[in-house]
Design a protein around this motif. Sequence first.
Motif, PDB file in Angstrom:
ATOM      1  N   ALA A  79     -27.922 -11.626 -42.181  1.00 20.58           N
ATOM      2  CA  ALA A  79     -27.982 -10.309 -42.808  1.00 20.58           C
ATOM      3  C   ALA A  79     -29.007  -9.405 -42.127  1.00 20.58           C
ATOM      4  CB  ALA A  79     -28.313 -10.457 -44.290  1.00 20.58           C
ATOM      5  N   ILE A  80     -30.202  -9.942 -41.853  1.00 19.92           N
ATOM      6  CA  ILE A  80     -31.284  -9.115 -41.309  1.00 19.92           C
ATOM      7  C   ILE A  80     -31.125  -8.875 -39.806  1.00 19.92           C
ATOM      8  CG2 ILE A  80     -33.771  -8.981 -40.910  1.00 19.92           C
ATOM      9  CD1 ILE A  80     -34.151 -10.562 -43.508  1.00 19.92           C
ATOM     10  N   LEU A  81     -30.982  -9.966 -39.055  1.00 23.81           N
ATOM     11  CA  LEU A  81     -30.910  -9.841 -37.599  1.00 23.81           C
ATOM     12  C   LEU A  81     -29.492  -9.554 -37.113  1.00 23.81           C
ATOM     13  CD1 LEU A  81     -32.303 -10.083 -34.849  1.00 23.81           C
ATOM     14  CD2 LEU A  81     -32.005 -12.563 -34.971  1.00 23.81           C
ATOM     15  N   GLY A  82     -28.517 -10.252 -37.696  1.00 23.50           N
ATOM     16  CA  GLY A  82     -27.145 -10.106 -37.222  1.00 23.50           C
ATOM     17  C   GLY A  82     -26.440  -8.870 -37.725  1.00 23.50           C
ATOM     18  N   SER A  83     -26.900  -8.302 -38.843  1.00 25.00           N
ATOM     19  CA  SER A  83     -26.251  -7.107 -39.395  1.00 25.00           C
ATOM     20  C   SER A  83     -27.177  -5.896 -39.366  1.00 25.00           C
ATOM     21  CB  SER A  83     -25.778  -7.380 -40.831  1.00 25.00           C
ATOM     22  OG  SER A  83     -24.738  -8.335 -40.839  1.00 25.00           O
ATOM     23  N   MET A  84     -28.254  -5.914 -40.146  1.00 18.69           N
ATOM     24  CA  MET A  84     -29.098  -4.732 -40.279  1.00 18.69           C
ATOM     25  C   MET A  84     -29.675  -4.272 -38.938  1.00 18.69           C
ATOM     26  SD  MET A  84     -32.426  -4.080 -42.734  1.00 18.69           S
ATOM     27  CE  MET A  84     -33.543  -5.100 -41.731  1.00 18.69           C
ATOM     28  N   GLY A 245     -26.479 -13.673 -31.656  1.00 21.27           N
ATOM     29  CA  GLY A 245     -25.239 -13.821 -30.901  1.00 21.27           C
ATOM     30  C   GLY A 245     -24.260 -12.693 -31.126  1.00 21.27           C
ATOM     31  N   THR A 246     -24.252 -12.099 -32.310  1.00 21.50           N
ATOM     32  CA  THR A 246     -23.304 -11.018 -32.590  1.00 21.50           C
ATOM     33  C   THR A 246     -23.575  -9.787 -31.738  1.00 21.50           C
ATOM     34  OG1 THR A 246     -24.692 -10.119 -34.372  1.00 21.50           O
ATOM     35  CG2 THR A 246     -23.073 -11.780 -34.982  1.00 21.50           C
ATOM     36  N   TRP A 247     -24.808  -9.632 -31.260  1.00 19.54           N
ATOM     37  CA  TRP A 247     -25.162  -8.456 -30.468  1.00 19.54           C
ATOM     38  C   TRP A 247     -24.410  -8.398 -29.141  1.00 19.54           C
ATOM     39  CZ3 TRP A 247     -30.599  -6.052 -30.921  1.00 19.54           C
ATOM     40  CH2 TRP A 247     -31.088  -6.178 -32.227  1.00 19.54           C
ATOM     41  N   GLY A 248     -23.977  -9.540 -28.661  1.00 14.85           N
ATOM     42  CA  GLY A 248     -23.285  -9.565 -27.384  1.00 14.85           C
ATOM     43  C   GLY A 248     -21.812  -9.908 -27.483  1.00 14.85           C
ATOM     44  N   LEU A 249     -21.298 -10.037 -28.700  1.00 18.88           N
ATOM     45  CA  LEU A 249     -19.878 -10.372 -28.863  1.00 18.88           C
ATOM     46  C   LEU A 249     -19.036  -9.101 -28.878  1.00 18.88           C
ATOM     47  CD1 LEU A 249     -20.035 -13.178 -31.587  1.00 18.88           C
ATOM     48  CD2 LEU A 249     -19.657 -13.442 -29.122  1.00 18.88           C
ATOM     49  N   PRO A 250     -18.082  -8.974 -27.976  1.00 16.27           N
ATOM     50  CA  PRO A 250     -17.300  -7.725 -27.878  1.00 16.27           C
ATOM     51  C   PRO A 250     -16.527  -7.379 -29.138  1.00 16.27           C
ATOM     52  CG  PRO A 250     -16.345  -9.473 -26.517  1.00 16.27           C
ATOM     53  CD  PRO A 250     -17.689  -9.954 -26.952  1.00 16.27           C
TER      54      PRO A 250
END
Length: 496
Positions: A79-84, A245-250
């Motif tokens: 929630a914090i790192l992967g979303s917000m 990991g979500t930051w680099g997923l297209p």
Amino acid sequence: MSIAFVGVFVVGMLVVALMGYKRTTTLKGFLLGGRAMGPWMSAFAYGTSYFSAVIFIGYAGKTGWQLGLPGTWVGVGNAILGSMLAWMVLARPTRRMTHKFRAGTMPEFFEARYKSRYMKLVSAIIIFVFLVPYSASVYMGLGYLFQVVFPGLDYNLCMIFIAAVTGLYLVLGGYVATAMADFVQGIIMLIGIVIMVVCIVLSPQVGGIGAGAERLAAIDPNLTAVFGGENFGSLISLVLLTSLGTWGLPQMVHKFYAIKNDDAIKKGTVISTVFALVIAASAYFVGAFGRLFYGNQLPEGGYDAVMPGILDMAFSGSTGGLIIFNIILLLVLSASMSTLSSVVLTSSSAVSVDLVKGYIKPDIAKKTSLRLMRILCLAFVLVSLSIAIMRPAIIMTLMSFSWGTVSGAFLGPFAWGLYGRFITRTGAWAGMISGAGVSLLLAVLSGFDAANSPLFGVIAMAAGLIVTPLVSLITKKLPEEHVKAVFAPERDGAEA
């Protein structure tokens, strides 16, 4: 009863697909929905693409068994790192640059940002090849769950049915249908997860949060230690892999391409964060009690059988329980179909837009390109399904390997490319090669070690993030005119 629930759900998704079909007459419309998605649809599209049967069946089952209640921190990190933070850091510059470049895919972004057609080619190949195991892991999770719901139904038939429905509504409606479906599916997920948490906690096997925690502590004190005790290292690896990991997923950053404006980004940040906190933290929290349902004996099907078994034991035996179980079935089905559609759309566009139209046949007709995109969506579904039928590994290993390789390759060049004026073409190449290379090398040398697969993904992402700027500092800069154009501020009133 389960057949009726699933039948109504499928009909609803097909109606959504037909509604979206009228708005997908062009390739960009099919891929981006006209870049006019509002905050709610964008946030729900991001959240539902984030969480699937992989988290509910694979991750919640294995993480809960190994880490216990501290595993809930993985959901908090999501929630914090992967979303917000992902929305706060990436959304606005991603939207601005992709609008400026008229880029609809991550490979198109790389080509425009670094003036390299070959980078577009290589990144497209990475996407198509390494998102296949991720998609396969989602099918596997749904297959295990459907086997519990429909005991007499073959595992392969379950996955074929899911693939057929997903392929049909995606091919018909593209991103518009996907976003509309994600909104409906997101609501189902929120309702289902709240019901699931309450019922599992109050089940006789758990007996409430306090009693459940005491029973887990009696098995192993690390299962209730605030930060995992001796399992702290594994906990951190999982948080970083599934969040950063979500930051680099297209398929994830693609949601930022299509969002309407900056105001929608502000609202979407809040909505996405709350959605992720409820869904992810709840899933890992429920998985923590798996040992109590199985008497601390891992079931015959391994970690992937933990969550389906918990649901079966908690809700079978009464009409009310069956109704709740079917709501949760729709929860996992909704999460998985939204993730599958997002991954398939991203992967098929890598071939249709980035390889065929962008490299092999630039003058391809628009209608032909759109038709090819639809065909490739079906092809990707079939390839992923074929791998899932072979059941090559446990779900969590497949997903970790896929995320680690793709995000390892793209995180450095993409994130640095949004902010770093000094990042060079060579630096971006070095980051992409080192990230993907580290992931593949560690996987091969370890014999695809399941226990360390999340750690390997984290190391790969770190490699890309570190190598990209370091190499850029000592290599030839891009032309100043190009850099100025890339980072030029938006004109007042101009659409980014």
